[in-house]
Design an enzyme around this catalytic site. Structure first.
Site, PDB file in Angstrom:
ATOM      1  N   ASN A 129     -20.350 -25.754  22.129  1.00  0.00           N
ATOM      2  CA  ASN A 129     -18.943 -25.790  21.735  1.00  0.00           C
ATOM      3  C   ASN A 129     -18.486 -27.231  21.864  1.00  0.00           C
ATOM      4  O   ASN A 129     -18.416 -27.770  22.962  1.00  0.00           O
ATOM      5  CB  ASN A 129     -18.071 -24.878  22.602  1.00  0.00           C
ATOM      6  CG  ASN A 129     -16.692 -24.689  21.982  1.00  0.00           C
ATOM      7  OD1 ASN A 129     -16.051 -25.657  21.596  1.00  0.00           O
ATOM      8  ND2 ASN A 129     -16.245 -23.448  21.886  1.00  0.00           N
ATOM      9  N   HIS A 159     -14.985 -13.870  18.772  1.00  0.00           N
ATOM     10  CA  HIS A 159     -15.195 -14.728  17.612  1.00  0.00           C
ATOM     11  C   HIS A 159     -15.071 -13.891  16.338  1.00  0.00           C
ATOM     12  O   HIS A 159     -15.017 -12.659  16.386  1.00  0.00           O
ATOM     13  CB  HIS A 159     -16.587 -15.373  17.648  1.00  0.00           C
ATOM     14  CG  HIS A 159     -16.718 -16.483  18.647  1.00  0.00           C
ATOM     15  ND1 HIS A 159     -16.937 -16.250  19.989  1.00  0.00           N
ATOM     16  CD2 HIS A 159     -16.666 -17.830  18.507  1.00  0.00           C
ATOM     17  CE1 HIS A 159     -17.015 -17.407  20.630  1.00  0.00           C
ATOM     18  NE2 HIS A 159     -16.858 -18.383  19.751  1.00  0.00           N
ATOM     19  N   HIS A 160     -15.085 -14.587  15.220  1.00  0.00           N
ATOM     20  CA  HIS A 160     -15.006 -13.905  13.918  1.00  0.00           C
ATOM     21  C   HIS A 160     -16.207 -12.977  13.713  1.00  0.00           C
ATOM     22  O   HIS A 160     -17.271 -13.160  14.308  1.00  0.00           O
ATOM     23  CB  HIS A 160     -14.932 -14.937  12.785  1.00  0.00           C
ATOM     24  CG  HIS A 160     -16.070 -15.918  12.798  1.00  0.00           C
ATOM     25  ND1 HIS A 160     -17.258 -15.693  12.147  1.00  0.00           N
ATOM     26  CD2 HIS A 160     -16.196 -17.126  13.394  1.00  0.00           C
ATOM     27  CE1 HIS A 160     -18.073 -16.717  12.325  1.00  0.00           C
ATOM     28  NE2 HIS A 160     -17.447 -17.608  13.087  1.00  0.00           N
ATOM     29  N   LYS A 163     -19.995 -14.174  13.065  1.00  0.00           N
ATOM     30  CA  LYS A 163     -20.787 -14.967  14.011  1.00  0.00           C
ATOM     31  C   LYS A 163     -22.000 -14.158  14.460  1.00  0.00           C
ATOM     32  O   LYS A 163     -21.869 -13.023  14.921  1.00  0.00           O
ATOM     33  CB  LYS A 163     -19.941 -15.379  15.216  1.00  0.00           C
ATOM     34  CG  LYS A 163     -20.682 -16.303  16.187  1.00  0.00           C
ATOM     35  CD  LYS A 163     -19.738 -16.832  17.253  1.00  0.00           C
ATOM     36  CE  LYS A 163     -20.466 -17.694  18.286  1.00  0.00           C
ATOM     37  NZ  LYS A 163     -21.135 -18.863  17.672  1.00  0.00           N
TER      38      LYS A 163
END
Length: 273
Positions: A129, A159-160, A163
């Site tokens: 990250n 997360h989306h 991912k």
């Protein structure tokens, strides 16, 4: 002027490309996509929705040939784990420094990447990250694990939905920081003991939260990214840091956060004495 090559033009890669194109101290000299991508041959401007840039997106199956042609100082890779490992071998052998933002590696993969820097004497920074904020969060969490070593720690991340890796590389890194802090303070902790809850839903960019619970109180430390531009700004810091560097680094090295932890260790030892 730092010459940069970008590998990967997904959502994060596009944001990095936009920021790099606007820099006066960095020149984006080449961009690569996967061999199967329909982006190959297109002008980068078409992909990032700007005017033509004169940079044609090329396939990584000709990576070595094109690195010789464009001569970048730093390669920034935000692709997929298996592709990044292959790219890293080529880049390292050519003694070009590299920023790796790809996630989904296991410990053996990371050791292979670290070994490349020792064999080929180039610099690689691994940043699961790359945002500055989440790396500061890791320091706060580590400090807390040292000072509140009798508390319970729990990590949650969201997360989306697209991912692939779960839990995220960032969540695993946070868990490792907690474990190291607890072990330093004398608590017996085994690897993988810190629980992680992962959610993949909607278009959420990134949120990580650490719950720290004692018998009588609770602390929550969290970080959330609202825009992928924050990843690009972190990439700029990593690119600048890698100038003339040899070895394997993490974002904590870029931000000198290791010094903060070291100072705390010394202070804690002094208190004990």
């Amino acid at each position: 002027m730092i010459r940069v090559c970008l590998i990967g033009v997904g959502k994060t890669g596009k944001e990095i490309a936009k920021v790099l194109l606007d820099r006066s101290d960095i020149e984006l000299v080449s961009v690569f996509c996967s061999p199967s991508s329909d982006k190959e041959g297109k002008d980068l401007g078409c992909i990032v929705e700007t005017s033509e840039t004169g940079i044609r997106i090329e396939s990584t199956d000709r990576l070595e040939e094109n690195l010789l042609k464009y001569k970048p100082d730093v390669v920034v890779d935000f692709s997929r784990p298996e592709a990044t490992l292959k790219n890293a071998e080529i880049v390292s052998q050519m003694k070009i420094n590299m920023v790796i933002g790809t996630t989904g590696f296991n410990e053996l993969d990371l050791k292979k990447i670290e070994n490349l820097t020792q064999v080929n004497h180039n610099g690689i920074i691994y940043v699961p990250n790359i945002t500055l904020g989440v790396n500061v969060m890791m320091v706060l969490v580590k400090l807390t694990s040292i000072l509140l070593n009798n508390y319970d720690f729990h990590i949650s991340e969201i997360h989306h939905k697209n991912k692939k890796d779960s839990p995220s590389g960032t969540a695993l890194k946070i868990a490792k920081e907690i474990e190291e802090g607890l072990i330093y303070s004398g608590r017996d902790v085994s690897s993988g003991e810190i629980p992680i809850a992962a959610v993949r839903a909607g278009g959420v960019i990134s949120k990580h939260e650490v719950l720290i619970v004692g018998e009588h109180d609770r602390i929550t430390i969290s970080h959330e990214s609202f825009s992928r531009k924050i990843f690009a700004l972190g990439a700029i810091h990593a690119i600048n840091f890698l100038q003339n560097k040899v070895g394997f680094y993490e974002m904590s090295d870029v931000l000198c956060l290791s010094k903060v932890i070291e100072d705390l260790y010394i202070s804690k030892q002094a208190d004990v004495i």
